[in-house]
Design a protein around this motif. Structure first.
Motif, PDB file in Angstrom:
ATOM      1  N   UNK A   1       0.692  -1.237  -0.055  1.00  0.00           N
ATOM      2  CA  UNK A   1       0.063  -0.069  -0.096  1.00  0.00           C
ATOM      3  C   UNK A   1       0.839   1.405  -0.087  1.00  0.00           C
ATOM      4  N   UNK A   2       1.980   1.253   0.636  1.00  0.00           N
ATOM      5  CA  UNK A   2       2.729   2.516   0.869  1.00  0.00           C
ATOM      6  C   UNK A   2       3.143   2.818  -0.531  1.00  0.00           C
ATOM      7  N   UNK A   3       3.898   1.958  -1.182  1.00  0.00           N
ATOM      8  CA  UNK A   3       4.492   2.368  -2.724  1.00  0.00           C
ATOM      9  C   UNK A   3       2.986   2.671  -3.576  1.00  0.00           C
ATOM     10  N   UNK A   4       2.153   1.785  -3.411  1.00  0.00           N
ATOM     11  CA  UNK A   4       1.058   2.350  -4.428  1.00  0.00           C
ATOM     12  C   UNK A   4       0.410   3.538  -4.292  1.00  0.00           C
ATOM     13  N   UNK A   5       0.140   3.957  -2.864  1.00  0.00           N
ATOM     14  CA  UNK A   5      -0.283   5.319  -2.550  1.00  0.00           C
ATOM     15  C   UNK A   5       0.843   6.500  -2.703  1.00  0.00           C
ATOM     16  N   UNK A   6       2.118   6.088  -2.593  1.00  0.00           N
ATOM     17  CA  UNK A   6       3.031   7.324  -3.054  1.00  0.00           C
ATOM     18  C   UNK A   6       3.012   7.165  -4.726  1.00  0.00           C
ATOM     19  N   UNK A   7       2.944   6.283  -5.476  1.00  0.00           N
ATOM     20  CA  UNK A   7       2.892   6.399  -7.014  1.00  0.00           C
ATOM     21  C   UNK A   7       1.585   7.066  -7.165  1.00  0.00           C
ATOM     22  N   UNK A   8       0.434   6.855  -6.714  1.00  0.00           N
ATOM     23  CA  UNK A   8      -0.841   7.671  -7.274  1.00  0.00           C
ATOM     24  C   UNK A   8      -0.959   8.753  -6.789  1.00  0.00           C
ATOM     25  N   UNK A   9      -0.698   9.038  -5.513  1.00  0.00           N
ATOM     26  CA  UNK A   9      -1.025  10.388  -5.018  1.00  0.00           C
ATOM     27  C   UNK A   9       0.154  11.331  -5.074  1.00  0.00           C
ATOM     28  N   UNK A  10       1.439  10.808  -5.009  1.00  0.00           N
ATOM     29  CA  UNK A  10       2.637  11.874  -5.102  1.00  0.00           C
ATOM     30  C   UNK A  10       3.238  11.881  -6.317  1.00  0.00           C
ATOM     31  N   UNK A  11       3.426  10.667  -7.095  1.00  0.00           N
ATOM     32  CA  UNK A  11       4.181  10.828  -8.222  1.00  0.00           C
ATOM     33  C   UNK A  11       3.406  11.072  -9.344  1.00  0.00           C
TER      34      UNK A  11
ATOM     35  N   UNK B   1      -2.811  12.110  -8.559  1.00  0.00           N
ATOM     36  CA  UNK B   1      -4.135  11.856  -8.766  1.00  0.00           C
ATOM     37  C   UNK B   1      -4.953  12.155  -7.757  1.00  0.00           C
ATOM     38  N   UNK B   2      -5.970  12.917  -7.900  1.00  0.00           N
ATOM     39  CA  UNK B   2      -7.066  13.215  -7.132  1.00  0.00           C
ATOM     40  C   UNK B   2      -7.172  11.904  -6.259  1.00  0.00           C
ATOM     41  N   UNK B   3      -7.579  12.061  -5.064  1.00  0.00           N
ATOM     42  CA  UNK B   3      -7.729  10.766  -4.110  1.00  0.00           C
ATOM     43  C   UNK B   3      -9.080  10.188  -4.673  1.00  0.00           C
ATOM     44  N   UNK B   4      -9.808  10.670  -5.068  1.00  0.00           N
ATOM     45  CA  UNK B   4     -11.338   9.986  -5.737  1.00  0.00           C
ATOM     46  C   UNK B   4     -10.871   9.261  -7.150  1.00  0.00           C
ATOM     47  N   UNK B   5     -10.030   9.831  -7.966  1.00  0.00           N
ATOM     48  CA  UNK B   5      -9.748   9.354  -9.067  1.00  0.00           C
ATOM     49  C   UNK B   5      -8.856   8.129  -8.871  1.00  0.00           C
ATOM     50  N   UNK B   6      -8.039   8.126  -7.881  1.00  0.00           N
ATOM     51  CA  UNK B   6      -7.019   7.064  -7.400  1.00  0.00           C
ATOM     52  C   UNK B   6      -7.835   5.831  -7.105  1.00  0.00           C
ATOM     53  N   UNK B   7      -8.815   6.201  -6.068  1.00  0.00           N
ATOM     54  CA  UNK B   7      -9.725   4.653  -5.418  1.00  0.00           C
ATOM     55  C   UNK B   7     -10.677   4.527  -6.342  1.00  0.00           C
TER      56      UNK B   7
ATOM     57  N   UNK C   1      -7.483  -2.034 -10.819  1.00  0.00           N
ATOM     58  CA  UNK C   1      -5.717  -2.496 -10.801  1.00  0.00           C
ATOM     59  C   UNK C   1      -5.230  -2.550 -12.049  1.00  0.00           C
ATOM     60  N   UNK C   2      -5.812  -2.979 -13.162  1.00  0.00           N
ATOM     61  CA  UNK C   2      -5.418  -2.820 -14.470  1.00  0.00           C
ATOM     62  C   UNK C   2      -4.942  -1.300 -14.955  1.00  0.00           C
ATOM     63  N   UNK C   3      -5.710  -0.338 -14.592  1.00  0.00           N
ATOM     64  CA  UNK C   3      -5.688   1.060 -14.891  1.00  0.00           C
ATOM     65  C   UNK C   3      -4.402   1.535 -14.292  1.00  0.00           C
ATOM     66  N   UNK C   4      -4.149   1.406 -12.882  1.00  0.00           N
ATOM     67  CA  UNK C   4      -3.325   1.624 -12.186  1.00  0.00           C
ATOM     68  C   UNK C   4      -2.017   1.177 -12.646  1.00  0.00           C
ATOM     69  N   UNK C   5      -1.974  -0.200 -12.991  1.00  0.00           N
ATOM     70  CA  UNK C   5      -0.790  -0.760 -13.295  1.00  0.00           C
ATOM     71  C   UNK C   5      -0.309  -0.096 -14.744  1.00  0.00           C
ATOM     72  N   UNK C   6      -1.243   0.205 -15.472  1.00  0.00           N
ATOM     73  CA  UNK C   6      -1.013   0.769 -16.893  1.00  0.00           C
ATOM     74  C   UNK C   6      -0.249   2.242 -16.696  1.00  0.00           C
TER      75      UNK C   6
END
Length: 86
Positions: free
Chosen positions: A30-40, A43-49, A53-58
């Motif tokens: 979860x830590x790296x996933x949250x860092x990648x999505x929200x920091x790098x 992404x807006x939290x609503x969009x991130x959540x 999983x396939x979209x996030x991986x892409x």
């Protein structure tokens, strides 16, 4: 009923793959996933959540081709095409 069945196509088993005998599945990172999505990706939290999983991986490059370092001939060609300025 039909819409629910259509939405489940291609998503696999909700429980996920069966664990290998004698091995505990590793926890989701979860830590790296949250860092990648929200920091790098910023992404807006609503969009991130809302991502699958396939979209996030892409979005994080999981499907990018992996290659080794360039071969000597490729490196020489790049250095000739883009020489360092003296």
């Amino acid at each position: 009923m039909r819409a629910a069945a259509a939405g489940a196509i291609g998503r696999g088993d909700a429980a996920g793959p069966a664990p290998i005998a004698g091995q505990d599945p590793s926890p989701f990172p979860w830590g790296p996933a949250l860092h990648a999505g929200l920091c790098l990706l910023r992404l807006d939290p609503d969009i991130f959540w809302g991502l699958s999983p396939r979209e996030f991986a892409a979005m994080t490059g999981a499907f990018a081709p992996r290659g080794g370092p360039p071969q000597r001939a490729e490196l020489n060609a790049l250095m000739a095409r883009f020489p360092d300025e003296a």
